[in-house]
Design an enzyme around this catalytic site. Structure first.
Site, PDB file in Angstrom:
ATOM      1  N   GLU A  30       0.836  -1.205   0.000  1.00 50.11           N
ATOM      2  CA  GLU A  30       0.000   0.000   0.000  1.00 50.11           C
ATOM      3  C   GLU A  30       0.868   1.250   0.000  1.00 50.11           C
ATOM      4  O   GLU A  30       2.083   1.176   0.168  1.00 50.11           O
ATOM      5  CB  GLU A  30      -0.919  -0.010   1.215  1.00 50.11           C
ATOM      6  CG  GLU A  30      -0.179  -0.164   2.538  1.00 50.11           C
ATOM      7  CD  GLU A  30      -0.640   0.789   3.606  1.00 50.11           C
ATOM      8  OE1 GLU A  30      -0.716   1.992   3.303  1.00 50.11           O
ATOM      9  OE2 GLU A  30      -0.901   0.343   4.733  1.00 50.11           O
ATOM     10  N   LYS A 164      -4.907  -1.914  13.676  1.00 49.74           N
ATOM     11  CA  LYS A 164      -4.167  -0.883  14.401  1.00 49.74           C
ATOM     12  C   LYS A 164      -4.701  -0.787  15.828  1.00 49.74           C
ATOM     13  O   LYS A 164      -5.906  -0.821  16.053  1.00 49.74           O
ATOM     14  CB  LYS A 164      -4.295   0.459  13.683  1.00 49.74           C
ATOM     15  CG  LYS A 164      -3.619   0.482  12.317  1.00 49.74           C
ATOM     16  CD  LYS A 164      -3.733   1.840  11.678  1.00 49.74           C
ATOM     17  CE  LYS A 164      -3.004   1.879  10.337  1.00 49.74           C
ATOM     18  NZ  LYS A 164      -3.705   1.141   9.279  1.00 49.74           N
TER      19      LYS A 164
END
Length: 305
Positions: A30, A164
């Protein structure tokens, strides 16, 4: 294989195209970690090192981004360096990936957008830092990342250090279960929490080798089960920030975000930036270590497919 309708909008780097044609392992990467996740020049140095690790493992890296309206699958060193210095880049997900292409914009691709582009190009494995998920307070804000729906619909293996840790990991796991997304703890029965090796939550599934993960993916395809898989790979022990320490830092950063009325797509970049300040750079060092670790595993999975 790239659909004919998408070809006019996509530039596949020659090295990536040759690898795909030859059946060589390719790993997608990414680019929001470049445009929104780290400051320059750390972002470019990190991206270059991650690509190098993938090559060391015998695979070809394909960093994905939108540059001046072109969907790039694989960047040259010069393109990556330029992207690392862009200001005002969009943060692209499923909702606005085509918008950026149509309007000639530049943007970093999130997990969701990178999965879309990887699948269009015929790439089946993707390494990232951590996925998006259910934000804390989502019961009132409804702030849930599009990454979760993309994992349910797009057949790409995503290797991360879990969700996360700024997110609600428990609710994120619940949503992934509801969407039918396999979540595999790599060599662990406990879900990692990005900067930390452990969380209070069990990993739904556990596998101990790249070959086993590749075999699971092939079996899902043979059975006609659509969608991706999430591999949760703990950060190396020597690089982790213990969960009990990180929780205090995250709480402080989230309180600051609330005071400053940070919302939507701005939340994650704000929190990562604030944590960089609070931890005096330690969160960035751990972030780099976990991305490198994920790239190494992703290359091995791609080679095993």
């Amino acid at each position: 294989m790239t659909p004919e309708t998408a070809r006019p909008h996509i530039d596949i780097h020659p090295e990536v195209a040759a690898a795909l044609e030859a059946g060589t392992a390719v790993v997608a990467l990414e680019s929001t970690i470049i445009t929104h996740g780290m400051p320059y020049p750390d972002n470019n140095a990190m991206a270059a090192r991650v690509e190098e690790i993938i090559r060391e493992e015998g695979a070809v890296p394909a960093t994905i981004a939108v540059v001046d309206g072109r969907l790039k699958v694989g960047l040259s060193a010069a393109e990556r360096e330029a992207l690392a210095q862009v200001s005002g880049a969009m943060k692209l997900s499923r909702a606005d990936l085509a918008f950026a292409v149509a309007q000639g914009r530049t943007g970093g691709t999130t997990v969701a957008a990178t999965m879309i582009a990887a699948h269009l190009a015929g790439i089946g494995v993707f390494a990232t830092g951590g996925i998006g998920g259910v934000h804390k307070g989502a019961e009132t804000s409804f702030d849930i990342s599009a990454d979760l729906d993309e994992l349910a619909r797009t057949p790409v293996i995503v290797v991360s250090a879990g969700a996360k840790a700024i997110l609600d990991i428990e609710k994120t796991l619940e949503v992934l279960e509801t969407r039918g997304v396999p979540v595999i703890g790599y060599g662990t029965k406990v879900m990692p929490a990005f900067w930390s090796r452990t969380s209070p939550y069990a990993a739904p599934l556990t596998l101990d080798s790249a070959e086993a993960i590749a075999g699971f993916h092939r079996t899902r395809g043979a059975l006609g089960i659509v969608g991706g898989m999430l591999v949760a790979n703990p950060v190396p022990e020597e690089a982790e920030i213990p969960a009990e320490i990180m929780q205090g830092h995250i709480a402080a950063a989230q309180a600051d975000a609330g005071k400053n009325r940070v919302t939507g797509k701005d939340v994650t970049p704000y929190l990562l930036s604030r944590l960089l300040e609070i931890t005096d750079g330690e969160s960035l060092r751990t972030n780099i270590a976990l991305v490198e670790n994920n790239a190494r595993l992703a290359a091995r999975i791609a080679s095993a497919l």
